[in-house]
Design a protein around this motif. Structure first.
Motif, mmCIF file in Angstrom:
data_model
loop_
_atom_site.group_PDB
_atom_site.id
_atom_site.type_symbol
_atom_site.label_atom_id
_atom_site.label_comp_id
_atom_site.label_asym_id
_atom_site.label_seq_id
_atom_site.Cartn_x
_atom_site.Cartn_y
_atom_site.Cartn_z
ATOM 1 N N UNK A 50 1.606 -5.560 1.581
ATOM 2 C CA UNK A 50 1.642 -4.872 2.868
ATOM 3 C C UNK A 50 0.518 -5.364 3.774
ATOM 4 N N UNK A 51 -0.630 -5.620 3.203
ATOM 5 C CA UNK A 51 -1.756 -6.097 4.011
ATOM 6 C C UNK A 51 -1.489 -7.502 4.557
ATOM 7 N N UNK A 102 -7.116 -1.912 9.247
ATOM 8 C CA UNK A 102 -7.585 -2.290 10.581
ATOM 9 C C UNK A 102 -8.959 -2.982 10.508
ATOM 10 N N UNK A 103 -9.855 -2.387 9.716
ATOM 11 C CA UNK A 103 -11.211 -2.929 9.625
ATOM 12 C C UNK A 103 -11.245 -4.235 8.840
ATOM 13 N N UNK A 104 -10.492 -4.292 7.763
ATOM 14 C CA UNK A 104 -10.446 -5.522 6.957
ATOM 15 C C UNK A 104 -9.926 -6.690 7.795
ATOM 16 N N UNK A 122 -8.088 -9.314 1.473
ATOM 17 C CA UNK A 122 -7.615 -8.272 0.567
ATOM 18 C C UNK A 122 -8.300 -6.945 0.894
ATOM 19 N N UNK A 123 -7.574 -5.847 0.672
ATOM 20 C CA UNK A 123 -8.137 -4.499 0.716
ATOM 21 C C UNK A 123 -8.111 -3.961 -0.710
ATOM 22 N N UNK A 124 -9.251 -3.476 -1.178
ATOM 23 C CA UNK A 124 -9.389 -3.107 -2.588
ATOM 24 C C UNK A 124 -9.006 -1.645 -2.836
ATOM 25 N N UNK A 125 -8.539 -1.380 -4.047
ATOM 26 C CA UNK A 125 -8.101 -0.048 -4.456
ATOM 27 C C UNK A 125 -8.946 0.425 -5.635
ATOM 28 N N UNK A 126 -9.256 1.733 -5.676
ATOM 29 C CA UNK A 126 -10.172 2.193 -6.725
ATOM 30 C C UNK A 126 -9.907 3.600 -7.240
ATOM 31 N N UNK A 127 -8.848 4.253 -6.804
ATOM 32 C CA UNK A 127 -8.617 5.642 -7.216
ATOM 33 C C UNK A 127 -8.277 5.729 -8.707
#
Length: 285
Positions: free
Chosen positions: A93-94, A116-118, A125-130
């Motif tokens: 998606x990114x 938006x910021x990335x 890449x936008x990282x995921x951590x949940x």
């Protein structure tokens, strides 16, 4: 005489080790990774009267994004489980998003702020951590136990040893609707809101349960403490997923996450000598 020389030798070793430790810590201080934490509400969970896609909200989000970008984080982390990547690919998606010229019409803060910021920073890449937890199930059990055992005053912050969340003492809807989205986020991240929300987990929940006997065969004996323990566990796992995705060449990282998560994660980073938490009030302005 031999004992004296032995003692002098031991003290010399200790002194030497202390010097090495001090030098190591000093070296780490000059190389610490700055950590920017932003607690948020979930944009997509608001009703039709508060739409983050409205032009005034979009101005706030754009302003927020510019402020985050100025701090130049090398990696942006969002509240989504990386294990979900095979189901709903944030990476894919990114990649589509960075090629788009029009604004994104998805309300989720991951897209509105994270993507938006990335993109502004040219990140690939936008990282995921949940990480999953049992808050919903345990909270329901806590509520039921409190009602059956006359302990609702604890949850309401009306008994000795309990606290009331700051947002429960004011009209939060009024604050939300009569301020810009940016100002509302500043309020959410204020010490008054953060400190009392964190205290609620440490003072109120652990009091729900038995106060005169403890039986390991009875799941309700420490039901409130179970909720607090699960909440801490989840946040420790989130923290672990963040640091395990670093190569330690980063100069700064940014985390966008539900506000209640911030105090524990902040404390974990503060206890790690490789990181420096930048107080939100210093950059969110």
């Amino acid at each position: 005489m031999k004992n004296l020389l032995y003692l002098i030798g031991i003290l010399s070793i200790i002194s030497c080790n202390q010097q090495i430790y001090t030098q190591t810590v000093e070296t780490e201080k000059t190389e610490k990774i700055k950590v920017y934490l932003l607690g948020t509400f979930h944009f997509a969970q608001t009703d039709s009267t508060y739409n983050v896609l409205d032009s005034d909200k979009q101005k706030s989000i754009e302003y927020l994004s510019e402020i985050i970008a100025k701090n130049n984080p090398n990696k942006i982390f969002t509240e989504r489980q990386p294990e979900f990547e095979f189901q709903n690919k944030i990476d894919s998606l990114y990649k589509i998003y960075i090629k788009m010229s029009r604004p994104l019409k998805t309300k989720n803060e991951i897209f509105q702020v994270g993507f938006r910021t990335a993109k502004k920073l040219g990140h690939e890449k936008v990282y995921q951590c949940d990480h999953p937890g049992q808050y919903g199930t345990l909270n329901m059990a806590v509520m039921e136990y409190a009602e059956k055992n006359n302990q609702t005053d604890i949850l309401e912050g009306k008994s000795i040893g309990s606290v009331m969340r700051y947002e429960s003492t004011v009209n939060e809807d009024s604050i939300m609707n009569n301020n810009t989205l940016f100002k509302y986020l500043q309020w959410i991240n204020s010490p008054e809101v953060m400190n009392t929300s964190h205290s609620f987990y440490n003072t109120n929940f652990p009091q729900i349960g038995s106060n005169y006997y403890y039986n390991y065969d009875d799941d309700d004996t420490l039901i409130g403490a179970e909720l607090t323990a699960d909440w801490y566990r989840r946040n420790i796992m989130i923290y672990s997923k963040i640091i395990n995705q670093l190569d330690y060449n980063e100069s700064a990282i940014f985390l966008l996450i539900g506000a209640d998560h911030v105090p524990i994660i902040k404390n974990l980073f503060k206890g790690n000598p490789y990181f420096e938490v930048v107080e939100t009030s210093k950059w969110l302005k």
